[in-house]
Write an enzyme that holds these catalytic residues in place. Structure first.
Site, mmCIF file in Angstrom:
data_model
loop_
_atom_site.group_PDB
_atom_site.id
_atom_site.type_symbol
_atom_site.label_atom_id
_atom_site.label_comp_id
_atom_site.label_asym_id
_atom_site.label_seq_id
_atom_site.Cartn_x
_atom_site.Cartn_y
_atom_site.Cartn_z
ATOM 1 C CB VAL A 119 -84.230 8.645 -7.737
ATOM 2 C CG1 VAL A 119 -83.274 9.472 -6.895
ATOM 3 C CG2 VAL A 119 -84.141 9.045 -9.202
ATOM 4 N N PRO A 156 -96.411 6.835 -1.656
ATOM 5 C CG PRO A 156 -97.633 8.421 -2.826
ATOM 6 C CD PRO A 156 -96.248 8.085 -2.401
ATOM 7 C CB ALA A 157 -97.071 2.954 -5.024
ATOM 8 C CG ASP A 197 -39.702 -7.448 -24.279
ATOM 9 O OD1 ASP A 197 -38.704 -7.570 -23.551
ATOM 10 O OD2 ASP A 197 -40.578 -8.326 -24.424
ATOM 11 C CE LYS A 205 -33.507 -11.381 -24.995
ATOM 12 N NZ LYS A 205 -34.280 -10.691 -23.961
ATOM 13 N N GLY A 250 -44.000 -7.122 -24.734
ATOM 14 C CA GLY A 250 -44.963 -6.949 -25.810
ATOM 15 C C GLY A 250 -45.830 -8.183 -25.940
ATOM 16 C CB VAL A 265 -48.086 -16.030 -26.453
ATOM 17 C CG1 VAL A 265 -48.171 -16.461 -27.921
ATOM 18 C CG2 VAL A 265 -49.324 -16.514 -25.702
ATOM 19 C CB ALA A 324 -48.923 -10.464 -31.889
ATOM 20 C CG MET A 333 -41.082 -12.763 -33.376
ATOM 21 S SD MET A 333 -40.286 -13.396 -31.877
ATOM 22 C CE MET A 333 -41.198 -14.938 -31.617
#
Length: 481
Positions: free
Chosen positions: A30, A50-51, A257, A279, A310, A315, A341, A392
């Site tokens: 911590v 202490p350490a 789209d 489209k 989309g 691509v 896709a 498609m």
């Protein structure tokens, strides 16, 4: 100290700790987190314990902090400006708080709002820009949740922007001495291309844009619009990139789209204008030329435009064509990729596109129209040990089936048709190539659907995890009724 619910609100401030002593009591994990937060502030960090745990011990060895060994002594706070009690011993933490109170030293007690006189907020840091979140110590998990949400909204370009504005603060004040005019000018500047250039690490161009905005005729240049081509992925809003989400929150206009899901559009800025330029096969509602012209018109009018596509813009998304138009018109643009896709539908159907035993390559193919099918290299597509992903292609499945078999692909090759991939209504139809068109008609497969051909497609029957189990030769319930 009164409970946070009963207390007056805390006063938020940012402290300059350069050269000032900050004492951290505790040597464990911590304490290490608190020391890490203090690094970079210029404070003299003293850790009393202490350490020390290994991380703190290494920092001490490197000169990053001073270690006072032993149990807490109130005299540790004699030169402190701030103290942090970070032990797991409630008695020691209380002793630190009391010692701080006696010396008028601000003390933070970790996880004890009653004892703490100062709270360390959850923070979002972007260079010199810091956003601090506090729940008054009463609900730290809520503060953490808010921080995580803000982390997604503010990217590193905000830090670069803050640095640039800080560096040129006096120039801005000299250019617009009147405070009201300065605010309006800065609003126009920040709404322009400056941050987008910084986000794309085009720092020289950002400096030029800033210089141009400071010229007497720079207001018009600063108001120039911007277009972002953003991939919306397959439909599941959870698959959006953080950059896509940020741009949707900044957009003035969104051209989307028909394949962009309603769930994705709901994440956009509420008052953004939404324009459908969708489209679908056989229904070219908005010609591409009209979309191109609209992008140029809106950006030229100073709008921040998101062209939401989309899947992925590059691509089979005609993103390259749109960038060519924007480039010719001198419009600033950027591209945010989306999950295409093939990757998304395959993953949501439990189909690995590549597999050491079955497929060493993947081909992405469009089967949108007769002309595109006629130009494909069918002998190459028919080769074994590869995965084919047809986009498609619902209306031309009979041609795809016939051509692959005719050019040597085995009629027993597995296929999977993934309809509405990643969406709640996803369906997967499995079979072999010889039954492709028959099963597609039997199950009334509709667009949008992706066709995956290859041995890996058979794994959908055993690896599916999303939605209903794949369909095969069984007649769907709607037909059976």
């Amino acid at each position: 100290m009164p409970s946070p619910a009963a207390a007056d609100r805390l006063f938020a401030l940012f402290a300059d700790l350069r050269g000032r002593t900050v004492v951290v009591v505790g040597g464990g994990a911590v304490a290490a987190r608190k020391v890490e937060a203090l690094r970079g502030t210029g404070a003299r960090i003293v850790v009393g314990a202490p350490a020390l745990d290994p991380a703190l011990a290494q920092l001490a060895a490197d000169g990053g902090l001073e270690h006072v060994e032993g149990r807490f002594d109130p005299r540790w706070l004699d030169e402190a400006w701030l103290a942090i009690a970070a032990t797991d011993d409630a008695a020691i933490n209380r002793a630190v708080a009391e010692a701080g109170e006696a010396r008028r030293v601000w003390v933070n007690v970790v996880d004890d709002a009653e004892l703490a006189r100062v709270h360390l907020p959850a923070r979002v840091e972007r260079g010199p820009l810091q956003i601090a979140i506090s729940s008054g110590g009463g609900a730290p998990m809520l503060a953490r949740l808010v921080r995580e949400r803000l982390e997604t909204q503010f990217d590193e370009s905000f830090g670069a922007l803050a640095t640039l504005l800080s560096r040129h603060r006096e120039r801005v004040r000299a250019r617009w001495p009147d405070l009201a005019r300065r605010r309006r000018a800065l609003e126009r500047l920040l709404a322009g291309p400056l941050q987008g250039l910084l986000r794309r690490h085009r720092h020289i161009e950002a400096e030029r844009a800033f210089d141009l905005a400071l010229k007497p005729d720079g207001d018009a240049a600063a108001a120039r619009g911007h277009v972002a081509l953003v991939g919306a992925g397959p439909g599941d809003a959870g698959l959006l990139t953080l950059r896509a989400l940020r741009l949707l929150g900044e957009a003035d206009v969104i051209l989307h789209d028909s394949l962009v899901s309603a769930e994705v559009l709901q994440l956009a800025r509420r008052d953004a204008t939404r324009i459908s330029v969708g489209k679908r096969a056989g229904d070219h509602a908005t010609p591409q030329e009209q979309t191109n012209a609209l992008l140029v018109e809106l950006a030229s009018a100073g709008r921040r435009v998101v062209r939401l596509k989309g899947g992925d813009p590059f691509v089979f998304g005609r993103g390259g064509e749109e960038l060519e138009v924007l480039r010719a018109a001198g419009i600033d643009y950027e591209v945010v990729p989306g999950i295409t896709a093939a990757a998304a539908c395959a993953a949501y159907a439990g189909i690995p596109l590549t597999h050491r035993d079955h497929a060493q390559s993947v081909r992405l193919v469009t089967a949108h129209a007769k002309d595109s099918l006629d130009t494909l290299d069918w002998p190459a597509l028919a080769q074994e040990r590869q995965t084919l992903a047809f986009y498609m292609g619902v209306a031309r499945l009979d041609v795809v089936q016939a051509q692959l078999i005719a050019h040597g692909r085995s009629p027993g090759t597995p296929f999977a048709l993934v309809e509405n991939g990643s969406r709640p209504e996803q369906r997967v139809v499995n079979g072999t190539l010889t039954d492709l068109s028959h099963l597609a008609r039997l199950h009334a497969v509709q667009s949008p659907a992706l066709l995956i051909v290859g041995e890996v497609a058979a794994l959908a029957t055993t690896l599916h995890w999303f939605g209903a189990a794949p369909l095969g030769d069984a007649v769907p319930l709607a037909h059976a009724a």
